[in-house]
Scaffold this active site. Structure first.
Site, PDB file in Angstrom:
ATOM      1  N   ALA A  23       0.807  -1.225   0.000  1.00 56.14           N
ATOM      2  CA  ALA A  23       0.000   0.000   0.000  1.00 56.14           C
ATOM      3  C   ALA A  23       0.836   1.269   0.000  1.00 56.14           C
ATOM      4  O   ALA A  23       0.296   2.352   0.182  1.00 56.14           O
ATOM      5  CB  ALA A  23      -0.941   0.010   1.193  1.00 56.14           C
ATOM      6  N   GLY A  26       0.771   3.174  -5.784  1.00 61.52           N
ATOM      7  CA  GLY A  26      -0.049   2.515  -6.792  1.00 61.52           C
ATOM      8  C   GLY A  26      -1.418   2.092  -6.317  1.00 61.52           C
ATOM      9  O   GLY A  26      -2.081   2.760  -5.519  1.00 61.52           O
ATOM     10  N   GLY A  28      -2.400  -0.339  -4.373  1.00 59.69           N
ATOM     11  CA  GLY A  28      -2.513  -0.591  -2.943  1.00 59.69           C
ATOM     12  C   GLY A  28      -2.711   0.679  -2.143  1.00 59.69           C
ATOM     13  O   GLY A  28      -3.450   0.695  -1.150  1.00 59.69           O
ATOM     14  N   SER A 151      -4.398 -11.966 -10.649  1.00 62.35           N
ATOM     15  CA  SER A 151      -4.046 -11.299 -11.897  1.00 62.35           C
ATOM     16  C   SER A 151      -4.699 -12.077 -13.029  1.00 62.35           C
ATOM     17  O   SER A 151      -4.985 -13.276 -12.883  1.00 62.35           O
ATOM     18  CB  SER A 151      -2.523 -11.292 -12.079  1.00 62.35           C
ATOM     19  OG  SER A 151      -2.158 -11.015 -13.421  1.00 62.35           O
ATOM     20  N   TYR A 176       5.376 -16.041 -12.962  1.00 58.71           N
ATOM     21  CA  TYR A 176       4.396 -15.107 -12.407  1.00 58.71           C
ATOM     22  C   TYR A 176       3.008 -15.740 -12.403  1.00 58.71           C
ATOM     23  O   TYR A 176       2.288 -15.685 -11.396  1.00 58.71           O
ATOM     24  CB  TYR A 176       4.391 -13.813 -13.217  1.00 58.71           C
ATOM     25  CG  TYR A 176       3.410 -12.777 -12.710  1.00 58.71           C
ATOM     26  CD1 TYR A 176       3.615 -12.158 -11.475  1.00 58.71           C
ATOM     27  CD2 TYR A 176       2.296 -12.417 -13.453  1.00 58.71           C
ATOM     28  CE1 TYR A 176       2.719 -11.213 -10.994  1.00 58.71           C
ATOM     29  CE2 TYR A 176       1.395 -11.465 -12.985  1.00 58.71           C
ATOM     30  CZ  TYR A 176       1.615 -10.862 -11.758  1.00 58.71           C
ATOM     31  OH  TYR A 176       0.721  -9.933 -11.291  1.00 58.71           O
TER      32      TYR A 176
END
Length: 313
Positions: A23, A26, A28, A151, A176
């Site tokens: 956080a 961006g 977050g 994602s 990823y």
């Protein structure tokens, strides 16, 4: 020219203690800022304290009196995760929201965590698994919502069971995808075990679609001296409100999953074309996340790798 901004209403969060990883900037940051605006006490665990302090200062500038505090956390170190768990447990206060948002994406060359795991698998998945385990007593006490950020990469690829740490051959994109598939399966198994064991935890999944987040920016510490391929195009489309989301709107599915009274053990993401952008909504589970047997295997292997056990359901 961008269209009408996409937004949702966040219910009053007064009395809620929330932990949001990733956080300090961006997506977050916007998640933490919105929770603080709604009255939550927001804890921001960060690896870089300078960035974390700057994020808190920005939130307080936007919302004077916001209850936001900093803690230390490096998800690529199980020792650091354990230290945060010990700190929060010693404070003796329940946690009502945990948003597992932090992550790293596609280092061009294989890198490892402090514990020797491939960096993406170790940070995106195992670090968060260990965090949930460390905080489990507080999450149960708070009957918490746990939201795990995935994602669209979890909709392709697979878990490389024969080489989880990509020691034989390394492919950043596939590694990823593996990290996000594994994390999604873990989150679904957490929901099943909570229901079976009466833990009182609700485990949701979210994904941000596509937006020009810092995951795609130049990251010298990851060996990426320039922005990832395609980031300029993503930024161009995002600025004009074409197909993709913004950094702010990309956090809305996680916020919906974390705060909507109707969200319970489900998957949320943008509802636009290809689920790349648009208003957040419940979505169909990716095919890679539908195997209960795979989820149980991820649950068991993750405990073995991290050395942080969960109680039996």
């Amino acid at each position: 020219m961008a269209g009408t901004p996409i937004d949702i209403t966040i219910p009053d969060q007064t009395g809620v203690r929330a932990v949001v990883t990733g956080a300090s900037d961006g997506m977050g940051f916007h998640i933490a800022e919105r929770l603080a605006a709604a009255g939550a006490e927001v804890i921001i665990p960060v690896r870089n304290p300078t960035k974390g302090e700057a994020a808190i200062a920005r939130i307080r500038e936007i919302h004077p009196g916001a209850d936001v505090t900093l803690r230390a956390l490096d998800l690529s170190s199980l020792e650091s995760v354990a230290s945060l768990g010990e700190t929060l447990r010693s404070e003796g206060r329940p946690i009502h929201l945990l948003i597992n948002n932090a992550g790293v994406m596609t280092p061009p060359d294989r890198q490892t965590t402090a514990d020797g795991f491939e960096l993406q698998f170790g940070t995106n998945h195992l670090g968060h698994v260990a965090l949930v385990a460390e905080l489990l007593p507080l999450l149960r006490e708070g009957r918490a919502r746990v939201t795990s950020q995935l994602s669209i990469a979890a909709n392709s690829g697979s878990i490389n069971w024969d080489d989880l740490n990509w020691e034989r051959t390394y492919n950043g994109g596939r590694a990823y995808s593996q990290s996000k598939i594994a994390f999604g399966l873990f989150a679904l198994e957490l929901q099943r075990r909570s229901v079976e064991g009466g833990w009182g935890i609700t485990s949701n999944l979210s994904h941000p679609g596509v937006a020009p987040t810092n995951l795609l920016a130049a990251r010298p510490e990851l060996g990426r001296g320039e922005a990832a391929r395609g980031r300029r195009t993503i930024g161009f489309l995002s600025e004009r409100g074409l197909l993709l989301g913004t950094v702010r709107s990309a956090g809305l599915p996680a916020l919906l999953a974390a705060t909507s009274p109707d969200a319970g053990g489900s998957f949320y993401g943008p509802s636009g074309l290809g689920h790349l952008g648009g208003a957040p909504a419940q979505q169909k589970l990716y095919s890679r996340l539908r195997s209960v047997d795979e989820a149980r295997r991820v649950w068991q292997v993750s405990q073995e790798l991290t050395g942080v056990p969960f109680p039996r359901a």
